[in-house]
Design an enzyme around this catalytic site. Structure first.
Site: not given
Ligand code: UT7
Length: 325
Positions: A116, A252, A282
């Site tokens: 990225c 980005h 992204n």
């Molecule tokens: O370009 C390269 C660099 N990459 C990035 O910059 C990505 C960086 N990270 C992020 O953008 C975020 O961490 C994510 C968007 C990937 C995830 O967001 P988050 O607020 O950190 O969520 P999380 O991973 O802590 O997940 C929260 C909850 C989980 O459920 P529980 O364990 O709280 O019950 C996940 O299982 O959301 C759940 N979850 C989803 N729910 C619905 C994860 N993916 C999904 C989904 N739909 N697609």
């Protein structure tokens, strides 16, 4: 050209595949919701390349648009630097396909791989080549068919990415040393201790397969805001500038929350941020040139403006560039 050289931007182009896939479309495919995706990322839709549509096709369309914008013929180019994580083939460089299609038979064309952060790396390499007198007209492309790396059983990654391409033409112009324009500086970083936070679980030397994206999202998120704001501060300080001097912040486009958090940390007015993550998701190395194209096309980015780019991705690799447009 002897003496100091400015690497100025003379053209911008972009290409998005026709197929736009909404969050609701994804609800049919994985256990997710439009509400979750929008709230956690700001993404509403992403473009997905058609079967048989390759990274080189996207790159070529963006390249042609940038050349048309600049009024330059492909045969005049002497450098193509293409940032991609999703090359057509393991080798040769996808840039060489673009080179041939543009009718460019001189100079060099190669790919850079910084995921990225690739576009920042590519801008840095191309601007340095112009400054060193190695080239006079350099096309810098970010192009990805990133959706081909997705595991559709992993909802924590498959909803985040899209396909697309963007390109800028950099031309070397004699510099008077003062009142510099074009790429003022680029600042590159990587730290391989974080390899496992964001990677693909395949490759020619390991599994012999292409593999799929694996990401510890919340961990990457934490690194992103700190490392991106540090890189932008470093880039501004190197040019005796402050965040108040920034006309357009072109980050980005991975997650609106990361963009908002970084801009807030830097004290950049939200009205000065170019956002495309809602429509493009992204697109890895393509996200910054796609956003630059958007800002130029809608009349926001104008000649003389101070434009700051930043990105972070797998490696971890990150960086920032400052451009006087
Ligand atoms: O370009 C390269 C660099 N990459 C990035 O910059 C990505 C960086 N990270 C992020 O953008 C975020 O961490 C994510 C968007 C990937 C995830 O967001 P988050 O607020 O950190 O969520 P999380 O991973 O802590 O997940 C929260 C909850 C989980 O459920 P529980 O364990 O709280 O019950 C996940 O299982 O959301 C759940 N979850 C989803 N729910 C619905 C994860 N993916 C999904 C989904 N739909 N697609």
């Amino acid at each position: 050209m002897s003496g100091p050289v400015d690497a100025i931007v003379t053209g911008v182009g972009a290409y998005l595949p026709a197929n736009a896939v909404s969050n609701s479309d994804l609800e049919m495919r994985v256990e997710t919701s439009d509400a979750w995706i929008q709230a956690r990322t700001g993404i509403r839709q992403r473009h997905v390349a058609a079967d048989g549509e390759l990274t080189s096709d996207l790159a070529l369309a963006a390249a042609r648009a940038a050349l048309t914008d600049a009024g330059v013929d492909g045969a005049e180019l002497d450098l193509i630097v293409l940032a991609t994580t999703t090359p057509d083939s393991t080798f040769p460089a996808t840039a060489t396909k673009v080179q041939a299609a543009l009718g460019m038979t001189q100079g060099a064309a190669f790919d850079v791989q910084a995921v990225c952060a690739g576009f920042i790396y590519a801008v840095s390499v191309a601007a340095n080549a112009l400054a060193a007198g190695q080239a006079a007209k350099a096309l810098v492309i970010g192009a990805e068919t990133f959706t081909r790396l997705l595991d559709w059983n992993d909802r924590s990654t498959c909803v985040l990415f899209g396909d697309g391409a963007g390109a800028i033409l950099l031309e070397g112009r004699p510099s008077n040393g003062a009142d510099r324009t074009g790429v003022l500086s680029s600042h590159l970083h990587s730290d391989g201790r974080y390899y496992d936070l964001l990677y693909v679980d395949g490759g020619p030397s390991s599994t012999g397969t292409t593999g799929h994206v694996r990401m510890q999202g919340p961990e990457v998120f934490k690194h992103a805001v700190n490392k991106l704001s540090d890189a932008v501060r470093e880039a501004l300080a190197a040019n005796d500038l402050e965040s108040g001097d920034v006309d357009w912040f072109v980050p980005h486009q991975a997650n609106k929350r990361i963009i908002d958090g970084t801009a807030k940390k830097l004290g950049i007015d939200p009205g000065r941020v170019i956002l495309t993550v809602d429509r493009h998701a992204n697109t890895s190395a393509a996200s910054i040139p796609l956003a630059l194209h958007q800002g130029v096309a809608d009349g926001r980015i104008k000649k003389g403006d101070l434009v700051v780019l930043e990105a972070i991705g797998g490696g971890l690799s990150w960086g920032a560039s400052v451009i006087r447009w």
